[in-house]
Design an enzyme around this catalytic site. Structure first.
Site, PDB file in Angstrom:
ATOM      1  N   GLY A 585       0.946  -1.228  -0.069  1.00 37.74           N
ATOM      2  CA  GLY A 585       0.020   0.197   0.122  1.00 37.74           C
ATOM      3  C   GLY A 585       0.855   1.196  -0.091  1.00 37.74           C
ATOM      4  O   GLY A 585       2.022   1.169   0.017  1.00 37.74           O
ATOM      5  N   GLY A 587       1.572   4.723   2.276  1.00 35.98           N
ATOM      6  CA  GLY A 587       1.323   5.258   3.354  1.00 35.98           C
ATOM      7  C   GLY A 587       1.542   6.834   3.189  1.00 35.98           C
ATOM      8  O   GLY A 587       1.998   7.131   1.835  1.00 35.98           O
ATOM      9  N   GLU A 588       1.380   7.679   3.858  1.00 32.19           N
ATOM     10  CA  GLU A 588       1.521   8.940   3.777  1.00 32.19           C
ATOM     11  C   GLU A 588       2.992   9.560   3.366  1.00 32.19           C
ATOM     12  O   GLU A 588       2.985  10.506   2.760  1.00 32.19           O
ATOM     13  CB  GLU A 588       1.006   9.817   4.886  1.00 32.19           C
ATOM     14  CG  GLU A 588       1.602   9.645   6.243  1.00 32.19           C
ATOM     15  CD  GLU A 588       1.483  10.813   7.007  1.00 32.19           C
ATOM     16  OE1 GLU A 588       1.469  10.466   8.419  1.00 32.19           O
ATOM     17  OE2 GLU A 588       1.671  11.948   6.835  1.00 32.19           O
ATOM     18  N   GLY A 590       5.290   7.419   2.233  1.00 28.23           N
ATOM     19  CA  GLY A 590       6.004   6.351   1.062  1.00 28.23           C
ATOM     20  C   GLY A 590       5.325   5.091   1.121  1.00 28.23           C
ATOM     21  O   GLY A 590       4.349   4.745   1.691  1.00 28.23           O
ATOM     22  N   ASP A 703      -7.501  10.000  16.061  1.00 26.73           N
ATOM     23  CA  ASP A 703      -7.863   9.679  14.706  1.00 26.73           C
ATOM     24  C   ASP A 703      -8.119   7.984  14.660  1.00 26.73           C
ATOM     25  O   ASP A 703      -7.806   7.440  14.112  1.00 26.73           O
ATOM     26  CB  ASP A 703      -6.924   9.676  13.874  1.00 26.73           C
ATOM     27  CG  ASP A 703      -7.161   9.758  12.425  1.00 26.73           C
ATOM     28  OD1 ASP A 703      -8.518   9.779  12.160  1.00 26.73           O
ATOM     29  OD2 ASP A 703      -6.416   9.588  11.240  1.00 26.73           O
TER      30      ASP A 703
HETATM   31  O1  ACK Z   1      -5.916  -1.649   3.957  1.00 27.70           O
HETATM   32  P1  ACK Z   1      -4.230  -2.350   3.938  1.00 27.70           P
HETATM   33  O2  ACK Z   1      -4.048  -3.446   3.254  1.00 27.70           O
HETATM   34  O3  ACK Z   1      -3.583  -2.141   5.408  1.00 27.70           O
HETATM   35  O4  ACK Z   1      -3.457  -0.755   3.323  1.00 27.70           O
HETATM   36  C1  ACK Z   1      -3.017  -0.261   4.110  1.00 27.70           C
HETATM   37  C2  ACK Z   1      -1.617   0.162   3.691  1.00 27.70           C
HETATM   38  O5  ACK Z   1      -0.694  -0.456   4.264  1.00 27.70           O
HETATM   39  C3  ACK Z   1      -1.024   1.601   3.788  1.00 27.70           C
HETATM   40  O6  ACK Z   1      -0.931   1.722   5.286  1.00 27.70           O
HETATM   41  C4  ACK Z   1      -1.305  -1.707   5.007  1.00 27.70           C
HETATM   42  N1  ACK Z   1      -0.554  -1.793   6.517  1.00 27.70           N
HETATM   43  C5  ACK Z   1       0.058  -0.900   7.267  1.00 27.70           C
HETATM   44  N2  ACK Z   1       0.720  -1.312   8.080  1.00 27.70           N
HETATM   45  C6  ACK Z   1       0.623  -2.689   8.085  1.00 27.70           C
HETATM   46  C7  ACK Z   1       0.693  -3.812   8.971  1.00 27.70           C
HETATM   47  N3  ACK Z   1       1.404  -3.645   9.998  1.00 27.70           N
HETATM   48  N4  ACK Z   1       0.460  -5.048   8.460  1.00 27.70           N
HETATM   49  C8  ACK Z   1      -0.234  -5.299   7.451  1.00 27.70           C
HETATM   50  N5  ACK Z   1      -0.583  -4.243   6.566  1.00 27.70           N
HETATM   51  C9  ACK Z   1      -0.320  -3.005   6.934  1.00 27.70           C
HETATM   52  C10 ACK Z   1      -2.651  -1.134   5.372  1.00 27.70           C
END
Ligand code: ACK
Length: 917
Positions: A585, A587-588, A590, A703
């Site tokens: 995915g 993130g904000e 990267g 949040d």
């Molecule tokens: O909904 P998702 O699959 O879950 O898409 C977002 C993306 O990264 C951007 O934040 C996923 N994500 C973030 N942290 C984790 C984590 N610890 N384990 C699995 N997916 C994560 C999040």
């Protein structure tokens, strides 16, 4: 481009696909395949390409350009006319397969035209060309065939282009990454190791990932230009003459320091001009220097057997600051011409070598002796330059007569009840002929208030007339022509009834030692007990203020140096122990990737890796790392666990545990209606437990929303997203309120936080109520498509979200409690947790849904009227609408419509909040 016929295999060979030459829009003849059997039913015409070698590709793209006739435009056609064709593929090692069964082809897709045309008028160029691209994984054989199946359309295939994607050869951080074919899946990443460009060395293993769309991602590590080279335009260029570079680093070449030069390109160090030198320990960046000239104006002052030497520093220090006077002094007896080195008993103060000062006191010399002192000036390059005597100056002195040094030890030879026989050695430095010894003694108890003196020419004396069993103190001094020397240190002996004085003394000393140790231990014990007590007292005093047993969250922004906070709360991870697998995915800051982490001595675990994209500002770095500094302070099964951070190399990374099911909102939407109420309450319990932990630590999340909860493979929910800046600025849900110029996720935020930014645990409780609603409605959007201003207005007017479909009444009541206008009246997380635990223990209480609460949410009529002019206003979820068969043109969830009577009664039956307007 084939000049003759393509001769692709067509089946049937006649009456199906035919190869036809036509003119393209530039009047250039092109080959096409056409078929147009729209009047006959049951068409099944196949056209197969020649064998296409795969050339290492794992996913190929097929771009088809074609024209297609609109069936309506064909006069007299019946239902037999089609407007699509099918694309197939068949993997094969064989490049000359003559006949392949149709059933062995695998379908890629049915292809329809975006543009069809109604009139064939190639003369006027009204041909509407369609371009469609499909991709397919080809990994099992050396190549493949494509096939086009026509089932009764009027089509002309104009071009078929087959290609695969590569991440192009590139240079990043001085490492070359080769042209790399993308992976087989649309989400797969190919890890590629780069190799350092010429004249560079690996700083840290260079790695990058080739994404499925041919883009390079997440560059890690890189190379530095070797010594003598600097980076220019992505390559390492030799330092030009007059410049040098000593170490491999990302710095450029440096100008040669003063008194040095480099004549050839690529110098790693500059050579010194003649007469100038560099010490072994001098860095290449230091100017070349010279040895110092000799010290000046050496003078000596003799005081008995001591000499004070003073001099002025050398006129020339040679450009260095490390001049010292390393070795001085030699001496000889005046009658002899032969100089001997000074004995080791001569004292030099502050020292004999390495002097930084220009004054030295030499003592303990022999009386009446001729000495020569040589003072050398030296610096770091004296040895390299080979300079010696030229840098020294000398002076000769003769010492005067001096009193003898003190006697160093006295022994008691014989002890009786009334006498002591003593003996001693000549002083170490008699400084002349000893004329006499003087013995001073007194009873120890008397101190020196009354003492007796005895004189003797020999080195022993019998002291008589002493009191029995009495301790006496003795001092002895010698006399020469220069006078008396100093008395010796005190020596104690006791008269006794025959016990040897020394033995007595030893026993007495041992006893006193034992006594001393006992006293010391007792004292120590007392100290420990006292300090423990005072510590307990202090602890308890401190705890009075700090809420006993509770850890308090520390805001990393209170640290002046953000790196100090990060290293206090997060572990630094070596990037080589991380193996990135794929991007999951954005993130904000990267990409967010998943991967594996293997820390020495621990088993390998799956992790999520957030990286900070290149070109970040200081503030972005601080904000990015603040999340880790916050997360690192928490340790709870319902809070996402921080594994560590990578800050020593780029890109910066935050490593957390991996949550297989991603964020809760998307997860619930994907599994709509698939969980039992108990499972949903279990998830809510986890979130409440995590939030209770955060509130106990005095941390306000700000949040809390289902999108910020992550779910693992065991359906355990964990609170995540602790980025401070994002909370107010970068959340996709954040929106400006009219009154407050800060971004806030309106639908999740308590009214007092929206209006006057009062963010507290109680405002987190409000958000928790919204999360409960999101969970029970399987990821429905709170307040559906209402706009933010209407949400704020509705909340002010007393409107609250209705119970989602099948929501137990107790759960909805708990949501309503979380949404109390007065924040003091909302439950605490501890109370919420107790409540949920009670529900889980008594699942019967969850059975009552909908309840008798029809019309429980009175909407303000005026507000409703301003929103719609219809008869009923009903808020229901998309799923409920589907169930009722209600279709609203805009697909909105808020049904603002004049519903028919039977629908109305069904909705009433579902106990929905509906308000007549
Ligand atoms: O909904 P998702 O699959 O879950 O898409 C977002 C993306 O990264 C951007 O934040 C996923 N994500 C973030 N942290 C984790 C984590 N610890 N384990 C699995 N997916 C994560 C999040």
């Amino acid at each position: 481009t084939v000049p003759g016929e393509l001769k692709w295999a067509a089946s049937p060979s006649e009456g199906g696909w035919e190869e036809v030459s036509i003119m393209d829009e530039k009047n250039i003849p092109i080959r096409t395949y056409q078929v147009c059997n729209v009047l006959e039913p049951n068409q099944n015409n196949w056209l197969r390409t020649d064998w296409i070698p795969r050339s290492g590709a794992q996913r190929v793209y097929v771009e088809v350009k074609f024209t297609l006739r609109d069936c309506n435009s064909l006069p007299g056609v019946t239902g037999t006319c089609k407007e699509t064709f099918n694309l197939y593929y068949h993997e094969s090692n064989e490049d000359r397969e003559s006949y392949i069964k149709e059933s062995s082809f695998i379908k890629v897709d049915t292809v329809a035209a975006d543009e069809s045309f109604t009139q064939v008028d190639v003369g006027d160029r009204i041909m509407k060309l369609n371009t469609e691209v499909r991709d397919v994984k080809v990994t099992t054989r050396k190549g493949f065939y494509l096939a086009f199946q026509d089932v009764g359309a009027c089509i002309a295939l104009v071009s078929v282009r087959v290609f695969y994607k590569t991440c192009p050869l590139t240079i990043r951080n001085l490492a070359t990454f080769p042209d790399t074919i993308t992976g087989a899946d649309t989400s797969s990443l190919v890890e590629v190791r780069g190799s350092c460009v010429n004249q560079s060395e690996e700083r840290e293993e260079p790695k990058m990932y080739c994404g499925a769309d041919g883009e390079w991602l997440v560059p890690i590590g890189g190379c530095f230009c070797s010594p003598g080279y600097e980076e220019k335009g992505g390559a390492c260029k030799a330092c030009s003459a007059g410049f040098y570079k000593a170490k491999s680093s990302d710095a450029g070449c440096f100008k040669c320091p003063p008194h040095s030069h480099s004549v050839r390109d690529g110098a790693t160090v500059c050579d010194c001009h003649s007469g100038f030198f560099r010490a072994d320990s001098d860095p290449p960046s230091m100017a070349c220097t010279q040895p110092p000239s000799a010290p000046q104006q050496l003078i000596s002052v003799v005081n008995e057997t001591s000499v004070v030497l003073e001099w002025a520093p050398p006129r020339r220090l040679g450009g260095r600051s490390d001049t010292n006077y390393p070795r001085m002094g030699s001496g000889s007896i005046s009658s002899s011409q032969l100089c001997l080195p000074c004995g080791s008993d001569v004292l030099f103060s502050p020292g004999q070598t390495g002097l930084k000062t220009s004054r030295v006191v030499v003592s303990e010399l022999r009386a009446h002796t001729h000495y020569t002192f040589i003072v050398h000036a030296r610096n770091g390059v004296s040895q390299a330059s080979g300079a010696g005597a030229a840098q020294s100056v000398s002076v000769s002195v003769t010492t005067n007569q001096a009193a003898p040094s003190p006697v160093s030890s006295i022994l008691a030879i014989d002890v009786t009840r009334h006498s002591l026989s003593l003996s001693w050695q000549q002083p170490d430095r008699p400084n002349g002929v000893i004329l006499e010894y003087e013995v001073k003694f007194y009873e120890k108890d008397q101190k020196e208030r009354s003492y007796r003196i005895m004189r003797t020419f020999s080195r022993s004396v019998d002291v008589t007339g002493l009191n029995p069993l009495t301790v006496y103190v003795f001092h002895v001094r010698a006399r020469t022509a220069a006078g008396y020397g100093e008395f010796s240190a005190p020596f104690e002996f006791s008269t006794n009834s025959g016990i040897h004085a020394v033995k007595f003394k030893i026993i007495a000393r041992m006893l006193s030692l034992v006594f001393f140790i006992c006293v010391l231990n007792l004292h120590h014990l007392c100290l420990i007990r006292r300090s423990k007590y005072s510590k307990t007292k202090q602890d308890s005093e401190e705890e009075k203020h700090l809420n006993p047993g509770v850890k308090i969250y520390v805001d990393p922004f209170t640290y002046e140096d953000p790196d100090q906070a990060i290293h206090e709360f997060a572990k630094e991870i070596d990037v080589s122990s991380i193996h990135i697998e794929k991007v999951i995915g954005m993130g904000e800051f990267g990409e967010v990737c998943s991967g594996r982490l293997r820390v020495q001595g621990k088993r390998e675990i799956y992790v999520a890796i957030k990286s900070l994209k290149a070109g970040y500002s200081d503030k972005q770095r601080r904000d990015f790392l603040s999340e880790a500094s916050i997360m690192g302070q928490f340790d709870h099964p319902n809070i996402i666990r921080l594994e560590g951070v990578v800050t020593r190399c780029k890109p910066l990374m935050i490593i957390t545990e991996y949550m297989e099911n991603g964020s809760l909102d998307a997860f619930l939407r994907k599994h709509d209606g698939q969980f039992t109420v108990i499972q949903l309450v279990g998830m809510l319990r986890g979130i409440a437990s995590g939030m209770k932990y955060l509130s106990d630590m005095s941390y306000v999340h700000r949040d809390l929303a289902a999108r910020n909860i992550l779910v693992n493979s065991n359906l355990v929910c964990k609170v995540s997203d602790f980025g401070l800046s994002r909370v107010l600025e970068d959340d996709p849900e954040a929106a400006y309120t009219t009154r407050v110029r800060r971004k806030i996720p309106i639908r999740w935020t308590a009214p007092e936080a929206i209006t006057y930014r009062k963010f507290t645990t109680a405002s987190d409780v409000w958000s928790y109520g919204i999360v409960m609603w999101e969970v029970v409605s399987y990821g429905e959007r709170p307040y559906w498509d209402m706009n933010n201003q209407d949400v704020i207005k509705a909340i002010e007017e007393g409107y609250r979200l209705p119970a989602p479909m099948d929501c137990p009444v107790v759960l909805h009541q708990l949501m309503l409690d979380c949404w109390e206008r007065e924040r003091a009246e909302r439950p605490t997380f501890s109370q919420i947790l107790n409540m949920l635990d009670k529900l889980i223990r008594n699942p019967g209480t969850l059975r009552r849904t909908g309840g008798d609460s029809t019309w429980v949410y009175p909407l303000n009529t005026a507000w409703c009227a301003s929103v719609c002019l219809n008869i009923y206003l009903c808020l229901c979820t998309r799923r409920e609408m589907d169930r009722l068969g209600i279709i609203t043109p805009s697909h909105q969830n808020i049904l603002i419509a004049s519903v028919q009577q039977e629908v109305l009664s069904q909705m009433q039956h579902m106990q929905h909040s509906m308000v007549p307007v």
